[in-house]
Design an enzyme around this catalytic site. Sequence first.
Site, PDB file in Angstrom:
ATOM      1  N   LYS A 258      -8.507   2.757 -55.426  1.00 12.42           N
ATOM      2  CA  LYS A 258      -7.145   3.199 -55.756  1.00 12.42           C
ATOM      3  C   LYS A 258      -6.142   2.369 -54.961  1.00 12.42           C
ATOM      4  CE  LYS A 258      -4.373   7.465 -56.142  1.00 12.42           C
ATOM      5  NZ  LYS A 258      -4.293   8.893 -55.787  1.00 12.42           N
TER       6      LYS A 258
ATOM      7  N   SER B  66      -2.547  11.872 -59.499  1.00 17.85           N
ATOM      8  CA  SER B  66      -2.059  10.509 -59.467  1.00 17.85           C
ATOM      9  C   SER B  66      -3.148   9.467 -59.679  1.00 17.85           C
ATOM     10  CB  SER B  66      -1.384  10.239 -58.126  1.00 17.85           C
ATOM     11  OG  SER B  66      -2.340  10.298 -57.069  1.00 17.85           O
TER      12      SER B  66
ATOM     13  N   SER C  93      -5.010  15.070 -56.934  1.00 26.09           N
ATOM     14  CA  SER C  93      -5.009  13.721 -57.526  1.00 26.09           C
ATOM     15  C   SER C  93      -6.388  13.126 -57.757  1.00 26.09           C
ATOM     16  CB  SER C  93      -4.198  12.761 -56.653  1.00 26.09           C
ATOM     17  OG  SER C  93      -2.832  13.056 -56.778  1.00 26.09           O
TER      18      SER C  93
END
Lengths: 503, 503
Positions: free
Chosen positions: A79, A154, A178
């Site tokens: 990420k 997210s 997330s």
Amino acid sequence: MTDLTRLSASELSEKLQSREISSVEVTRAHLDRIAAVDGDIHAFLHISKDAIDTAEGIDVLRRIGEDLGPLAGVPIAIKDVLCTLDMPSTAGSKILQGWIPPYDATVVRKLREANLVPLGKTNMDEFAMGSSTEHSAYGPTHNPWDLDRIPGGSGGGSAAAVAAFEAPLALGSDTGGSIRQPAAVTGSVGVKPTYGGVSRYGAIALASSLDQVGPVTRTVLDAALLHDVIGGHDPRDSTSLRDEWPSFADAARAGARGRSLEGVRVGVVKELDAPGFQAGVSQRFHETLELLAANGAEIVEVSAPNFEYAVAAYYLILPAEASSNLAKFDSVRFGLRVNPVGGGTVEDVMAATREAGFGPEVKRRIILGTYALSAGYYDAYYGSAQKVRTLIQRDFASAFDKADVLVSPAAPTTAFKLGEKLEDPLAMYLNDVTTIPANLAGIPGMGLPMGLAPEDGLPTGLQIMAPARQDVRLYSVGAAIEALLEDKWGRTLISQVPELVTR
Amino acid sequence: MDYDRALELFEPVLGFEVHVELNTRTKMFSDAPNFFGGEPNTNVTPVDLGLPGTLPVVNEKAIHYSISLGLALGCSIRPSSRFARKNYFYPDLAKNYQISQYDEPIAYDGNVEVELSDGRLFQISIERAHMEEDAGKLTHVGGSTGRIQGAEYSLVDYNRAGVPLVEIVTNIIYGADRDAPELAKAYVSTIRDIVRSLGISDAKMERGNLRCDANISLRSRQSVADALAAGDPPPLGTRTETKNVNSLRSVERSIRYEIQRQAAILDAGGTIIQETRHWHEDTGVTSAGRPKSDADDYRYFPEPDLLPVEPSLELIESLRAALPEAPAIRRRRLREAWGFTELEFQDVVNSGLLVEIEETTAAGASPAQARKWWTGEIARLANAASVDASSLVSSIHVSELIGLIEAGELTDRLARQALEGVVAGEGSPIEVVASRGLAVVSDDGALIAAIDEALAAQPDVLEKIRDGKVQAAGAVIGAVMKAMKGTADAARVRELVLERAQQ
């Protein structure tokens, strides 16, 4: 020949260790897959140029008989909130466009030490603020189950990457869901470890007291294997725990082997089994409970009366901490710099940079947080929110007196359409209603598939929560549930993801 | 306004914030060296630059030093104290927040006994001593003043960013009256002595190791009398905060100045603006800095990246046991050890040179010589240069100089020249003596040659001496000293001349 991208990390691990396949082959297969489908998915913001070289090096190590860890040679997506020495780290924001940190996040360093192969950086809502990845400054990620739908957020990029077979493993970060909510809506597995279980050093901070890095995978065992690599004490993170952790992979293997929940007290949080949830989500959740009961679990209802205030408290604590964490993005030392027309003072440059560099959701939360911390409002907002946090921790404590693990849907709905909630921040915030309490209490939580919703054929996710420091329960119970569900379905859920058009 | 007149009309009320830079090996929250000087931005790590993803880790030594200082100030030590973020944007503050302590400082409620020049003791009550990190250093380029107003651009050096500080805050000090400037100086001098005897700071004011912000307000004696008559607490006047005070002498001067300035404004019917004042050493005045309102909103909140500081009772007690003796007891001990008269000792205390003389004595010099040089020639040079004596020369060098005098290698006059060289940075006294050729000429041959020459010019001198007019020798001695450019030992010259007269 088998499509290597369809194999789980643990399957790849076996074939790599038996030298049936090489890391270069595995890595190339995934890079090819990314090249073929990521134009539609947009899970990646950056593809590593070094992946093949890294894989080659690991193959050499294996050839010369080096003792390698179980995930050596397995590719992984990272990420973009995590700092990487060799790749830009933007946290999905224009303000960090092109910024290459002079250090690796501790978790990234551990990946490299364990000889995993970083494939690239995955898309995310800007600074991890969002539940749909639509707030990325670099455009949204699309859900592999339906390209018109969100992949969650997210960490939509990491979840979509594993669901679209672009990577067998990914790292995510979870501040209010997330990792778990994207897992739910993409039919993948995601774990938010106990707060302090995994180092935050090098994870670009959203809300320091809530953030936690964790695994994003397609199977519970893969999540456990990855958790074993990234977990443990880090002297660079003062909030990191000094616990000796058991092997999560062993726990997952034992759970899957046993396929039994005999004697496990499974608590259903009344407040997280709400009538407002999508019908198909509730249906699959209750079917799952029946399956657990049929396999020996003792289903108990528990009440957590203060969860009602969790979202409100969360949206005070998070913006407050974020408003301070994001103050450093001022153009003085790194990142974007915007000089106002006609020049100006340093304050003018800072203001122009932040105006141009931050997206609307980031600005909204900075303003909210600044307000919540202001003199005269602190007690009413930030102070009260911290009290709610304590109450939620107490709710969990009494719930865990009655249950070994707690369960709920991991998200109240299946994946919604891109753009559907963009104009309604409150509706977007409520998508995290089931995941937020775990962050407020610092306890671990897992999202895993519990079937497709009958009405739209999209994945639904089950959330399992355990007491702080008992992450091991997530893996033993989660692997058992996963095995029982797959026995019932006769296949994995992710195997039903539609074929993507490849280019 | 004339100082006496100002004091007739007004009562000064004081408060001090003294910042002490701790001399730990590394910084407060990073492993960067804590080192004065060095190329700009070299003693920094990603943590000091506030790069995204970095996290602070508390320096344990700094905690110990802070506790020791708190104990030496007679404070209570909080069993659990917390760091807090003080949020404001400024380019010397890498994260745009300072990690400090707010409502839970490590030390609180202390007392410092301060001695005035006439021996009177004054108790100063300490509100708190808290830990924080220093900011970087800005250099404003362009413009005439070197200050931010009128500068074209500014350079930032983060070497100082993150240096550990303890800020000592007094309670409001009433009753200093006309002694206010002297009390301020004595207070800062006492703090300096304490931190030096603890060995926790280099405590050099000219380097900013020790910084005093002096808060001063005036209230009219009439208003105090009126309030007391009405049974009300007397109101406080508006205060200013004087900064940039870089020597003990300036502490005294700046407060005296500020009292006179405020008195003149108030007496003319004006009002004092609550603001910081910038002390100008060269002109001896303060000028307006930035306005400072009580409503400055720093949006303090507990630092989520750090755990509370919870020193064990054992640690606190072991630090207490290791404390050096209290200043009053120490003064008594030193006076007896040195054999100074009351007056001589008071002179030393008032000059703020107790530690220097102690160090010089410890390095081998006699107390009498140490006192003579520090309170004499060195103090004179310091006064002329408007700096503190300790900044001119080290105690080791003074001791070395005295050693040369006591060995007969330097006369007082030569020693003054050697000192001049040391102060000018030419090296140690021995090096200066060598490079400047200052050694006393003890070679009788050279002296006799010079005496012969002098006698040739004044042939009647020997006759006069034989006639009992011994003082006539003075003319010859003077001529010899002149010819030898002061390198002759005058006493030896006299002996030789007298010997000659007897031949």
